[in-house]
Structure formats: C-alpha cells, structure tokens
Design an enzyme around this catalytic site. Structure first.
Site, mmCIF file in Angstrom:
data_model
loop_
_atom_site.group_PDB
_atom_site.id
_atom_site.type_symbol
_atom_site.label_atom_id
_atom_site.label_comp_id
_atom_site.label_asym_id
_atom_site.label_seq_id
_atom_site.Cartn_x
_atom_site.Cartn_y
_atom_site.Cartn_z
ATOM 1 N N ARG A 39 0.863 -1.179 0.000
ATOM 2 C CA ARG A 39 0.000 0.000 0.000
ATOM 3 C C ARG A 39 0.902 1.231 0.000
ATOM 4 O O ARG A 39 2.110 1.134 0.123
ATOM 5 C CB ARG A 39 -1.017 -0.003 1.137
ATOM 6 C CG ARG A 39 -0.686 -0.610 2.447
ATOM 7 C CD ARG A 39 0.422 0.059 3.229
ATOM 8 N NE ARG A 39 0.210 1.492 3.333
ATOM 9 C CZ ARG A 39 1.151 2.390 3.510
ATOM 10 N NH1 ARG A 39 2.432 2.030 3.594
ATOM 11 N NH2 ARG A 39 0.891 3.669 3.608
ATOM 12 N N GLY A 40 0.255 2.392 -0.177
ATOM 13 C CA GLY A 40 1.024 3.623 -0.365
ATOM 14 C C GLY A 40 1.095 3.875 -1.869
ATOM 15 O O GLY A 40 1.441 2.956 -2.633
ATOM 16 N N ALA A 41 0.757 5.098 -2.286
ATOM 17 C CA ALA A 41 0.543 5.354 -3.716
ATOM 18 C C ALA A 41 1.709 4.933 -4.627
ATOM 19 O O ALA A 41 1.501 4.153 -5.571
ATOM 20 C CB ALA A 41 0.179 6.821 -3.917
ATOM 21 N N ASP A 213 -2.059 10.717 -2.305
ATOM 22 C CA ASP A 213 -2.497 9.644 -3.204
ATOM 23 C C ASP A 213 -2.827 10.176 -4.583
ATOM 24 O O ASP A 213 -2.677 9.486 -5.588
ATOM 25 C CB ASP A 213 -3.690 8.897 -2.611
ATOM 26 C CG ASP A 213 -3.172 7.907 -1.589
ATOM 27 O OD1 ASP A 213 -2.881 8.325 -0.466
ATOM 28 O OD2 ASP A 213 -2.986 6.731 -1.969
#
Ligand code: MRU
Length: 320
Positions: A39-41, A213
């Site tokens: 996860r994490g853009a 994001d």
C-alpha cells in the site's frame, strides 16, 4: 521480481511479523494491492508495473485486460493508473517487460530520493515534524515521500523528532511509520489521531509533512483520511503544511479535488479492533479511506523538481 514472481513485504503483518507475499500472476498482484499487502501510492504503482510485466511475459495482447484488472483494485492513488499506462506505452515502444518494470521502480526510487534532498532544507536541526499515515520506504520503494526529507535530515546530522499519527482505522502510522523511523534511529512517538491539535496549539510542532495519493490540477490533495483536519489545525496555528509527492501522483486531468474518487473500504475496518467488535450490534460504520485537503491549506509541494507552489505544478510536473 524473480522470473515471473514478485516478492512483497507483507505489510498486513508488520511490525510484529516479517512475512513475504509472493505473487506469481497479475491476479495475485491485484489481490496484493486490494488487500493492502502492499500500500502507499508510489508502491501500489510499482506493484502494478510488475503485474503488467507478468502479463506481458505471457502475452503482449493481454496487457489491456491486465491493466483494467489492476486499475480496478483501488480507485484513489493516481500512481496506479499512471504506472499501468506507462507500462503499456513502454512495452508498445519495444522495451522488454522486465526492463520496463525495473526502470519504473528505479525511477520512483530516484524521484523519492530527490524529494528528500529538496525537502531536507525545510527540516530545522531539531525540528518537530508531524506526519500522517505512512509515506515512508514501505509506501514507495526506498526513501518514501513525506519521510524522505526526514531521513535526509537525519543523514545530514540533524536530530528531528516525529509525531506519528496512529492513523485509524488501519494504523499505518502506528504500525509502519513508527517501525520505519525507529529502525532508522529517528526519534519519534506515536500519538492518537485526535492528539495532533493538542500539540499544534501548544507550539510543539514546527511543521507537518504528509504524502499524497492524488493531487488534482489545482493542487488539491487526496491523502489518508484525517489529513484535511491536520491541515486545518496547522493553518489555525500558522504551522507550515507540506505535501511530498512525485510526478506520478499528480493528475492534471482532474480540475480539482472534488473530482478525485475516494475509496470506501469495509466497515469492519472501523468496527472490529483486534478481532473484537467495538460498537453495539446493529450499528454500522462509514469508512472513507481518504479525504481531500484544499490547495489553499498547503504551504508547498515537495517534489523531485523542488518545492513548488500550487500554480507551478502544471508546468513543472508536465513530463515524467
Ligand atoms: O491506504 P493506504 O495505506 O494505501 O494510504 C496511503 C496514504 O495515504 C499515503 O499517505 C500516500 O499513499 C502517500 S505514500 C508515499
């Protein structure tokens, strides 16, 4: 990537268990993104690039379908959509899938390091920085976005202290940011999300740095739910509020933040804590994963091209 296997640190189990998740197919990469193994853009983008490479290794003709499958996993992070389209173009232009995905990951790493170099100047010697969610190495490939200036400051001999918002409901701050910073030797404390205003009002926070994001053309920022509130309190207390992100997060196709799709995740993330229901039976929950911080609350955007104002984004982040 090893052969057609993509190896992910399984972030669902950190910081208490080190597990690897091995994705052998594009479907398995898509699952890793939607279930937040990764996860994490920027990290979602890099994962998608590898998922596209896997599809191309089987058959170039399957790329559009693989792209759609990956794009359907999570709606908010622009990096995901950017990476899929980038891979389609790179492979169409004749680059091998393996090389294209590796180049994409290397490019994100390099950009994140440059974010750190530019942002480091904003960190006072013993600066007290508040951050929200996890925008560190785990959310990128290396360095991070919001944490990159802090890592660079620490590397330069400074002694920053970080207030780590716990980040309900998935606790990316408490679980991941605290883990990363502690591992790197950077001083930090976890605070409950609702304690941030307390420290800001008392003059105990020098600046805020968060990731993003998606950033719309006018500079509005979608980031982890709760970011907007931090920006409002920072403004009320004249505390600079910076957003750190690479070009892949910038979406000039959307005029403003209201057009950014906001992911709604399962209500169980809010209602169930460590396997135990926390509310009365029969009461549901609302669980938007992101909110939008208007550009007027952002002091500056720390990008790989320098610290920019909102009206510089369109011209300075035009090309990857
Ligand atoms: O739901 P997540 O954990 O993927 O959300 C992550 C964030 O909101 C980060 O702040 C953002 O992606 C920036 S990561 C460098």
């Amino acid at each position: 990537m090893e052969g057609s296997e993509v190896h992910f640190i399984d972030q669902r189990y950190l910081p208490h268990e080190d597990k690897l998740y091995i994705a052998r197919t594009t479907e398995e990469v898509a699952y890793a993104i939607s279930d937040m193994v990764v996860r994490g853009a920027p990290a979602i983008g890099v994962a998608a690039a590898y998922g596209m490479a896997q599809a191309a290794m089987i058959n170039d003709g399957g790329l559009p379908e693989a792209g759609e499958q990956l794009k359907a996993t999570r709606p908010t992070a622009h990096d995901l959509f950017f990476a899929v389209d980038h891979m389609i173009t790179a492979i169409k232009d004749g680059q091998g899938p393996d090389a294209a995905s590796k180049d994409y990951a290397d490019s994100i790493t390099e950009r994140c390091e440059r974010i750190g170099i530019h942002g480091e100047q904003l960190v006072p010697y013993d600066g007290r920085i508040l951050t929200h969610c996890n925008a560190g190495a785990l959310a990128t490939v290396l360095w991070g976005t919001a944490l990159s200036p802090i890592y660079k400051a620490f590397e330069a001999g400074k002694d920053p202290f970080v207030y780590v918002d716990e980040t309900r409901p998935r606790l990316q701050g408490a679980r991941l940011t605290a883990y990363e910073l502690h591992d790197a030797g950077v001083r930090c404390s976890i605070i409950s999300d609702n304690a941030a205003g307390h420290y800001m009002l008392r003059g105990e926070v020098d600046l805020c740095i968060v990731g993003a994001d998606r950033i719309s053309r006018n500079g509005d920022v979608a980031n982890k739910i709760g970011t907007y509130e931090k920006a409002v309190v920072a403004r009320d207390n004249d505390i600079p509020f910076y957003v750190a992100a690479p070009t892949s997060t910038y979406d000039p196709s959307l005029a403003d933040g209201l057009a950014i799709p906001i992911e709604e995740r399962s209500q169980d993330e809010v209602l169930i804590v460590r396997g135990n229901p926390i509310g009365p039976k029969g009461v549901g929950a609302l669980n938007p994963a992101f909110d939008v911080t208007p550009a007027r609350l952002v002091t500056g955007y720390i990008t790989e091209h320098g610290v920019l104002a909102a009206d510089e984004l369109e011209s300075r982040l035009a090309d990857f």
